[in-house]
Design a protein around this motif. Sequence first.
Motif, PDB file in Angstrom:
ATOM      1  N   UNK A  60       0.714  -1.246   0.008  1.00 24.15           N
ATOM      2  CA  UNK A  60      -0.012   0.037  -0.123  1.00 24.15           C
ATOM      3  C   UNK A  60       0.669   1.419   0.149  1.00 24.15           C
ATOM      4  N   UNK A  61       2.108   1.152   0.435  1.00 20.39           N
ATOM      5  CA  UNK A  61       2.959   2.365   0.528  1.00 20.39           C
ATOM      6  C   UNK A  61       2.657   3.345   1.805  1.00 20.39           C
ATOM      7  N   UNK A  62       1.793   2.818   2.798  1.00 21.95           N
ATOM      8  CA  UNK A  62       1.618   3.446   4.042  1.00 21.95           C
ATOM      9  C   UNK A  62       2.552   3.468   4.885  1.00 21.95           C
ATOM     10  N   UNK A  63       2.926   4.567   5.290  1.00 17.91           N
ATOM     11  CA  UNK A  63       3.960   4.867   6.175  1.00 17.91           C
ATOM     12  C   UNK A  63       3.269   5.336   7.618  1.00 17.91           C
ATOM     13  N   UNK A  64       3.957   5.049   8.859  1.00 16.93           N
ATOM     14  CA  UNK A  64       3.464   5.634  10.129  1.00 16.93           C
ATOM     15  C   UNK A  64       4.811   6.084  10.805  1.00 16.93           C
ATOM     16  N   UNK A  65       4.736   7.043  11.668  1.00 14.93           N
ATOM     17  CA  UNK A  65       5.543   7.795  12.326  1.00 14.93           C
ATOM     18  C   UNK A  65       5.144   8.643  13.498  1.00 14.93           C
ATOM     19  N   UNK A  66       6.069   9.030  14.320  1.00 14.86           N
ATOM     20  CA  UNK A  66       5.784  10.273  15.281  1.00 14.86           C
ATOM     21  C   UNK A  66       6.229  11.219  14.742  1.00 14.86           C
ATOM     22  N   UNK A  67       5.396  12.388  14.535  1.00 12.11           N
ATOM     23  CA  UNK A  67       5.938  13.707  14.279  1.00 12.11           C
ATOM     24  C   UNK A  67       6.577  14.257  15.289  1.00 12.11           C
ATOM     25  N   UNK A  68       7.729  14.690  15.414  1.00 13.24           N
ATOM     26  CA  UNK A  68       8.483  15.207  16.687  1.00 13.24           C
ATOM     27  C   UNK A  68       8.139  16.573  16.937  1.00 13.24           C
ATOM     28  N   UNK A  69       7.586  17.549  15.902  1.00 11.21           N
ATOM     29  CA  UNK A  69       7.187  18.718  16.118  1.00 11.21           C
ATOM     30  C   UNK A  69       5.832  18.838  16.981  1.00 11.21           C
ATOM     31  N   UNK A  70       4.943  17.889  16.527  1.00 10.23           N
ATOM     32  CA  UNK A  70       3.581  17.787  17.292  1.00 10.23           C
ATOM     33  C   UNK A  70       3.435  17.134  18.159  1.00 10.23           C
ATOM     34  N   UNK A  71       4.268  15.826  18.014  1.00 11.01           N
ATOM     35  CA  UNK A  71       4.065  14.747  19.106  1.00 11.01           C
ATOM     36  C   UNK A  71       3.182  13.862  18.777  1.00 11.01           C
ATOM     37  N   UNK A  72       2.217  14.075  17.486  1.00  9.64           N
ATOM     38  CA  UNK A  72       1.433  13.096  17.341  1.00  9.64           C
ATOM     39  C   UNK A  72       1.850  11.879  16.268  1.00  9.64           C
ATOM     40  N   UNK A  73       1.184  10.885  16.502  1.00 11.52           N
ATOM     41  CA  UNK A  73       1.312   9.622  15.391  1.00 11.52           C
ATOM     42  C   UNK A  73       0.633  10.030  14.272  1.00 11.52           C
ATOM     43  N   UNK A  74       1.388   9.917  13.159  1.00  9.81           N
ATOM     44  CA  UNK A  74       0.921  10.161  11.757  1.00  9.81           C
ATOM     45  C   UNK A  74       0.976   8.840  10.897  1.00  9.81           C
ATOM     46  N   UNK A  75      -0.135   8.799  10.081  1.00 11.35           N
ATOM     47  CA  UNK A  75      -0.282   7.927   9.043  1.00 11.35           C
ATOM     48  C   UNK A  75      -0.423   8.345   7.878  1.00 11.35           C
ATOM     49  N   UNK A  76       0.402   8.353   6.699  1.00 14.86           N
ATOM     50  CA  UNK A  76       0.367   8.836   5.506  1.00 14.86           C
ATOM     51  C   UNK A  76       0.261   7.662   4.185  1.00 14.86           C
ATOM     52  N   UNK A  77      -0.277   8.061   3.196  1.00 15.49           N
ATOM     53  CA  UNK A  77       0.005   7.283   1.830  1.00 15.49           C
ATOM     54  C   UNK A  77       0.722   8.213   0.938  1.00 15.49           C
ATOM     55  N   UNK A  78       1.503   7.495   0.162  1.00 12.81           N
ATOM     56  CA  UNK A  78       2.169   8.504  -1.086  1.00 12.81           C
ATOM     57  C   UNK A  78       3.081   9.475  -0.293  1.00 12.81           C
ATOM     58  N   UNK A  79       3.710   9.278   0.668  1.00 12.81           N
ATOM     59  CA  UNK A  79       4.646  10.354   1.464  1.00 12.81           C
ATOM     60  C   UNK A  79       5.929  10.325   0.682  1.00 12.81           C
ATOM     61  N   UNK A  80       6.735  11.502   0.881  1.00 12.94           N
ATOM     62  CA  UNK A  80       7.711  11.489   0.329  1.00 12.94           C
ATOM     63  C   UNK A  80       8.802  11.630   1.466  1.00 12.94           C
ATOM     64  N   UNK A  81       9.581  10.705   1.495  1.00 12.57           N
ATOM     65  CA  UNK A  81      10.811  10.696   2.847  1.00 12.57           C
ATOM     66  C   UNK A  81      12.020  11.110   2.484  1.00 12.57           C
ATOM     67  N   UNK A  82      12.686  12.024   2.852  1.00 11.48           N
ATOM     68  CA  UNK A  82      14.243  12.197   2.872  1.00 11.48           C
ATOM     69  C   UNK A  82      14.867  12.469   4.133  1.00 11.48           C
ATOM     70  N   UNK A  83      16.300  12.286   4.146  1.00 13.91           N
ATOM     71  CA  UNK A  83      17.158  12.314   5.011  1.00 13.91           C
ATOM     72  C   UNK A  83      17.544  13.788   4.863  1.00 13.91           C
ATOM     73  N   UNK A  84      17.565  14.285   6.205  1.00  5.53           N
ATOM     74  CA  UNK A  84      18.322  15.765   6.807  1.00  5.53           C
ATOM     75  C   UNK A  84      19.280  15.727   7.637  1.00  5.53           C
ATOM     76  N   UNK A  85      20.041  16.634   7.493  1.00  7.95           N
ATOM     77  CA  UNK A  85      20.973  16.831   8.573  1.00  7.95           C
ATOM     78  C   UNK A  85      20.193  17.116  10.026  1.00  7.95           C
ATOM     79  N   UNK A  86      21.140  16.782  11.228  1.00 12.14           N
ATOM     80  CA  UNK A  86      20.829  17.095  12.499  1.00 12.14           C
ATOM     81  C   UNK A  86      20.376  18.631  12.860  1.00 12.14           C
ATOM     82  N   UNK A  87      21.270  19.523  12.004  1.00  5.19           N
ATOM     83  CA  UNK A  87      20.983  20.993  12.360  1.00  5.19           C
ATOM     84  C   UNK A  87      19.795  21.256  11.780  1.00  5.19           C
ATOM     85  N   UNK A  88      19.163  20.897  10.585  1.00  2.00           N
ATOM     86  CA  UNK A  88      18.118  21.148   9.918  1.00  2.00           C
ATOM     87  C   UNK A  88      16.799  20.650  10.815  1.00  2.00           C
TER      88      UNK A  88
END
Length: 81
Positions: A46-74
């Motif tokens: 299905x392409x569904x991913x789940x994660x905890x958004x660290x900005x809001x603290x909420x669990x999120x479930x998305x389809x067709x999400x774009x995931x990219x690695x970023x630097x710690x500072x960013x």
Amino acid sequence: MKHTLYGVLLSAAVLLGTGCTYYEITDPTTDKTYYTTNWDRKDNKSGVIQFKDMKSGKQVTLTNAEVGEIKEKQYKAAIKD
């Protein structure tokens, strides 16, 4: 024996302090961006991913999400807002 234990503990501390990966996840439907250090694919079909958004603290479930690695500072700057 004491020095060996100290060496093992020091090595463990170094390993725990390194290797963290930071992710920026974008929902292309809403253009909303989320930040996390860990995400899971619900299943391979299905392409569904789940994660905890660290900005809001909420669990999120998305389809067709774009995931990219970023630097710690960013990542730290983004979740600080």
